[in-house]
Scaffold this motif. Structure first.
Motif, PDB file in Angstrom:
ATOM      1  N   THR A  87     -11.584 -32.032  -1.780  1.00  0.00           N
ATOM      2  CA  THR A  87     -11.302 -33.444  -2.051  1.00  0.00           C
ATOM      3  C   THR A  87     -10.155 -33.896  -1.167  1.00  0.00           C
ATOM      4  O   THR A  87      -9.195 -33.161  -0.954  1.00  0.00           O
TER       5      THR A  87
ATOM      6  N   THR B 103     -15.030 -26.495  -3.336  1.00  0.00           N
ATOM      7  CA  THR B 103     -14.964 -27.934  -3.526  1.00  0.00           C
ATOM      8  C   THR B 103     -13.799 -28.458  -2.697  1.00  0.00           C
ATOM      9  O   THR B 103     -12.712 -27.889  -2.731  1.00  0.00           O
TER      10      THR B 103
ATOM     11  N   ASN C  79     -14.743 -35.785   1.910  1.00  0.00           N
ATOM     12  CA  ASN C  79     -15.010 -36.285   0.565  1.00  0.00           C
ATOM     13  C   ASN C  79     -16.509 -36.283   0.272  1.00  0.00           C
ATOM     14  O   ASN C  79     -16.918 -36.321  -0.882  1.00  0.00           O
TER      15      ASN C  79
ATOM     16  N   ARG D 149      -7.275 -31.027  -1.227  1.00  0.00           N
ATOM     17  CA  ARG D 149      -7.370 -29.923  -2.187  1.00  0.00           C
ATOM     18  C   ARG D 149      -8.660 -29.156  -1.927  1.00  0.00           C
ATOM     19  O   ARG D 149      -9.741 -29.735  -1.888  1.00  0.00           O
TER      20      ARG D 149
ATOM     21  N   ALA E 188     -19.579 -30.919  -4.199  1.00  0.00           N
ATOM     22  CA  ALA E 188     -18.744 -30.097  -5.081  1.00  0.00           C
ATOM     23  C   ALA E 188     -19.451 -28.784  -5.408  1.00  0.00           C
ATOM     24  O   ALA E 188     -20.666 -28.739  -5.536  1.00  0.00           O
TER      25      ALA E 188
ATOM     26  N   GLU F   1      -7.674 -37.280  -0.842  1.00  0.00           N
ATOM     27  CA  GLU F   1      -7.309 -38.549  -1.471  1.00  0.00           C
ATOM     28  C   GLU F   1      -6.115 -39.176  -0.761  1.00  0.00           C
ATOM     29  O   GLU F   1      -5.192 -38.492  -0.349  1.00  0.00           O
TER      30      GLU F   1
ATOM     31  N   TRP G  63     -11.404 -37.535   6.233  1.00  0.00           N
ATOM     32  CA  TRP G  63     -12.003 -38.314   5.145  1.00  0.00           C
ATOM     33  C   TRP G  63     -13.482 -37.981   4.936  1.00  0.00           C
ATOM     34  O   TRP G  63     -14.011 -38.178   3.845  1.00  0.00           O
TER      35      TRP G  63
END
Length: 151
Positions: free
Chosen positions: A110, A108, A83, A132, A87, A112, A80
């Motif tokens: 991410t 980048t 995150n 991702r 980016a 979720e 986590w």
């Protein structure tokens, strides 16, 4: 006509032959130039895949359960924390050092939370995570998707 007159090539025939050969040679050179330009694209794509796989492996090696982590990549201690990864960051090692030749690539990441309905034992939101990693180079991009579940 005499046999002597038939035994050679005229100047006009020679010029026409040279023109035909030069047109054919120009076509071959153009084809080779196009093939050379197109051959760099697979190199860029393979490099984007390698960068994405490397970053995905780094993320997947971290524990699933959220833990108090730091704000820098060296302090990330669960999936986590990624995150907070900025980016379109340049490609760097875990300590922030750059790599020669990879200055034009950006990454980048991410992560979720999602519910993986229909999968045995995973029903509630937050029992699974989709990760991702997107790598960009110029106008091209490559996205690698991975999943992680709560142990």
């Amino acid at each position: 006509m005499s046999a002597r007159r038939m035994a050679g090539v005229t100047l006009v025939e020679l010029v026409i032959a040279i023109v035909i050969l030069s047109v054919a040679l120009a076509g071959l050179v153009a084809a080779f130039a196009r093939a050379t330009r197109a051959s760099t694209d697979p190199v860029v794509t393979r490099q984007m895949v390698a960068i994405a796989e490397s970053m995905m492996e780094e993320v997947l090696l971290k524990p699933y359960a959220p833990a108090a982590g730091g704000s820098t990549r060296t302090d990330y201690n669960d999936i986590w924390d990624f995150n907070a990864y900025p980016a379109d960051s340049p490609v760097t090692d875990i300590g922030g050092g750059g790599f020669n030749g990879l200055e034009r690539y950006t990454v980048t990441v991410t992560v979720e939370a999602l519910a993986a309905g229909g999968v045995t034992g995973i029903a509630a939101a937050g029992d699974a995570a989709r990760i991702r990693v997107t790598v960009r180079h110029g106008a091209g991009s490559f996205t690698l998707t991975g999943w992680r579940t709560r142990p």
